[in-house]
Scaffold this motif. Structure first.
Motif, PDB file in Angstrom:
ATOM      1  N   ALA A  34       0.795  -1.219   0.000  1.00  0.00           N
ATOM      2  CA  ALA A  34       0.000   0.000   0.000  1.00  0.00           C
ATOM      3  C   ALA A  34       0.829   1.272   0.000  1.00  0.00           C
ATOM      4  O   ALA A  34       0.390   2.300  -0.512  1.00  0.00           O
ATOM      5  CB  ALA A  34      -0.942   0.005   1.205  1.00  0.00           C
ATOM      6  N   VAL A  35       2.013   1.232   0.585  1.00  0.00           N
ATOM      7  CA  VAL A  35       2.750   2.465   0.834  1.00  0.00           C
ATOM      8  C   VAL A  35       4.059   2.476   0.051  1.00  0.00           C
ATOM      9  O   VAL A  35       4.764   1.469  -0.007  1.00  0.00           O
ATOM     10  CB  VAL A  35       3.042   2.631   2.344  1.00  0.00           C
ATOM     11  CG1 VAL A  35       3.795   3.934   2.592  1.00  0.00           C
ATOM     12  CG2 VAL A  35       1.738   2.609   3.136  1.00  0.00           C
ATOM     13  N   GLY A  36       4.372   3.624  -0.516  1.00  0.00           N
ATOM     14  CA  GLY A  36       5.571   3.746  -1.333  1.00  0.00           C
ATOM     15  C   GLY A  36       6.790   4.184  -0.556  1.00  0.00           C
ATOM     16  O   GLY A  36       7.384   5.224  -0.840  1.00  0.00           O
ATOM     17  N   ILE A  37       7.171   3.407   0.451  1.00  0.00           N
ATOM     18  CA  ILE A  37       8.387   3.681   1.204  1.00  0.00           C
ATOM     19  C   ILE A  37       9.502   2.819   0.610  1.00  0.00           C
ATOM     20  O   ILE A  37       9.417   1.589   0.676  1.00  0.00           O
ATOM     21  CB  ILE A  37       8.209   3.359   2.696  1.00  0.00           C
ATOM     22  CG1 ILE A  37       7.071   4.188   3.301  1.00  0.00           C
ATOM     23  CG2 ILE A  37       9.515   3.617   3.451  1.00  0.00           C
ATOM     24  CD1 ILE A  37       6.752   3.835   4.734  1.00  0.00           C
ATOM     25  N   PRO A  38      10.532   3.410   0.006  1.00  0.00           N
ATOM     26  CA  PRO A  38      11.589   2.589  -0.584  1.00  0.00           C
ATOM     27  C   PRO A  38      12.125   1.571   0.406  1.00  0.00           C
ATOM     28  O   PRO A  38      12.349   1.871   1.580  1.00  0.00           O
ATOM     29  CB  PRO A  38      12.651   3.624  -0.965  1.00  0.00           C
ATOM     30  CG  PRO A  38      11.877   4.885  -1.187  1.00  0.00           C
ATOM     31  CD  PRO A  38      10.771   4.854  -0.168  1.00  0.00           C
TER      32      PRO A  38
END
Length: 386
Positions: A34-38
């Motif tokens: 869901a989240v675009g945290i590298p």
């Protein structure tokens, strides 16, 4: 507890509300897409500089409100090296405490109440908050798959254009993974260069261009007369926790942002600036590697979806894939179904605008093994699309 009428009228931030919450899911191990945290580590040379810089006496005190000369020069050199764009480090550069801050603050700095602001639909969720805080009027800039999620300016009514003071653009697009060409930016600058309308280009996913390098809007002739670009170190350098970015371009908008910041901030921590200076000056090769990692992930993930005939938008850049929902589901219903049946968490499309109602956003910022398992679970849902 008291809350102002203005703040109460602003929708909750979708990711502010959902990140970190406990998720109820089915029996399989959870895959959070869901989240675009590298997912990678910050390059060691950046971390080492940060550790060293923390210990410097000068970084333990207030610094210059608008940043160190070395950091601003690194920004100027980076844009010249990568985009052949010349910048003035004093008048055309503004350091940001994370690009989200600048993108939300900007309308307060450059538009008046009741001015129109065009927001991409679909597009990043928190642009809207900045427009509403400025008491301006958000207007949906319709983006469709048929036009590769690029706006068609002639489709926007003249009376709306005449009232518009600011346009948000974002390429590679979050959430669709679409990209813009230099020709598109050329045409856009030509369309608005002699008008009252300014442009802000959110370039957060600049490092990720899978078929060709992503152009900067500032490469277009005359762009600095009407546009700024907001660049993030979070994604390309795996520095999301550092909260460092910058805006470059039109000196009037840059001056407005800098004036606003003098009342809300007292200068960025010097050690963060030193680490970011190293990133910009010494880590060009890392950006290339980062792009290759996500290109390979894109290739494998899309191949799995095609194998099962699952409908999605071709991912040309960025770190997100835009997946169409099955016929009997909207995005929010499909999110719940995926959690319950496949223990996959994705983001519904609707927070990105009503054009995202029948989509979900999938992040590729996961390990190869997690992405492979996620793709396999999605393949099992092919029957829902028939």
């Amino acid at each position: 507890m008291p809350i102002s009428k203005l703040l109460s009228e602003i929708p909750d931030s979708y990711f502010g509300k959902t990140m970190g919450r406990k998720v109820e899911h089915g029996p399989l191990p959870l895959i959070n897409m869901a989240v675009g945290i590298p997912d990678g580590e910050t390059p060691k040379v950046i971390v080492d500089e940060f550790i060293n810089a923390i210990q410097k006496t000068e970084n333990q005190k207030y610094g210059a409100f608008h940043g160190k000369d070395a950091f601003k020069q690194a920004i100027v050199d980076f844009y010249k090296r990568h985009y052949d764009v010349t910048l003035d480090k004093e008048e055309e550069v503004c350091i940001l405490f994370g690009t989200k801050n600048g993108l939300v603050e900007l309308p307060l700095c450059v538009v008046e109440p009741d001015d129109y602001v065009l927001l991409p639909n679909p597009g990043y969720t928190d642009y809207l908050a900045g427009v509403l805080l400025a008491r301006a009027k958000p207007y949906s800039l319709e983006l469709t798959s048929e036009n590769h999620y690029l706006p068609i300016w002639d489709n926007v009514e003249d009376e709306i254009i005449d009232k518009t003071k600011l346009i948000y653009l974002t390429y590679p697009n979050n959430p669709t993974g679409s990209v813009a060409s230099k020709q598109f930016f050329d045409d856009t600058i030509n369309r608005f260069k002699n008008s009252q309308t300014n442009i802000v280009h959110d370039f957060a996913y600049s490092a990720f261009g899978f078929d060709k390098k992503n152009p900067s809007i500032l490469q277009s002739e005359g762009a600095k007369d009407t546009a700024i670009e907001v660049y993030s170190l979070s994604k390309g350098y795996n520095m999301s926790g550092y909260r460092v970015g910058f805006a470059v371009g039109n000196k009037e908008m840059i001056a407005a942002l800098k004036k606003y910041q003098t009342h809300t901030h007292a200068g960025m921590f010097g050690a963060l600036q030193d680490a970011s200076t190293v990133a910009l000056n010494e880590c060009d090769d890392f950006l290339i590697k980062q792009n290759e990692i996500f290109k390979n992930r894109r290739n494998k993930f899309e191949a799995s979806l095609r194998e099962a005939n699952l409908p999605f938008e071709p991912m040309k850049g960025g770190i997100f894939l835009w997946l169409q929902t099955p016929p009997k589901y909207d995005g929010e219903a499909f999110v719940e179904y995926l959690l319950k049946e496949q223990s996959i968490l994705v983001a519904p499309g609707i927070p990105f605008g009503d054009n995202g109602k029948d989509y979900v956003r999938i992040s590729l910022a996961l390990s190869d093994s997690a992405l492979s398992e996620g793709a396999s679970r999605l393949q099992e849902l092919a029957h829902l699309y028939k």
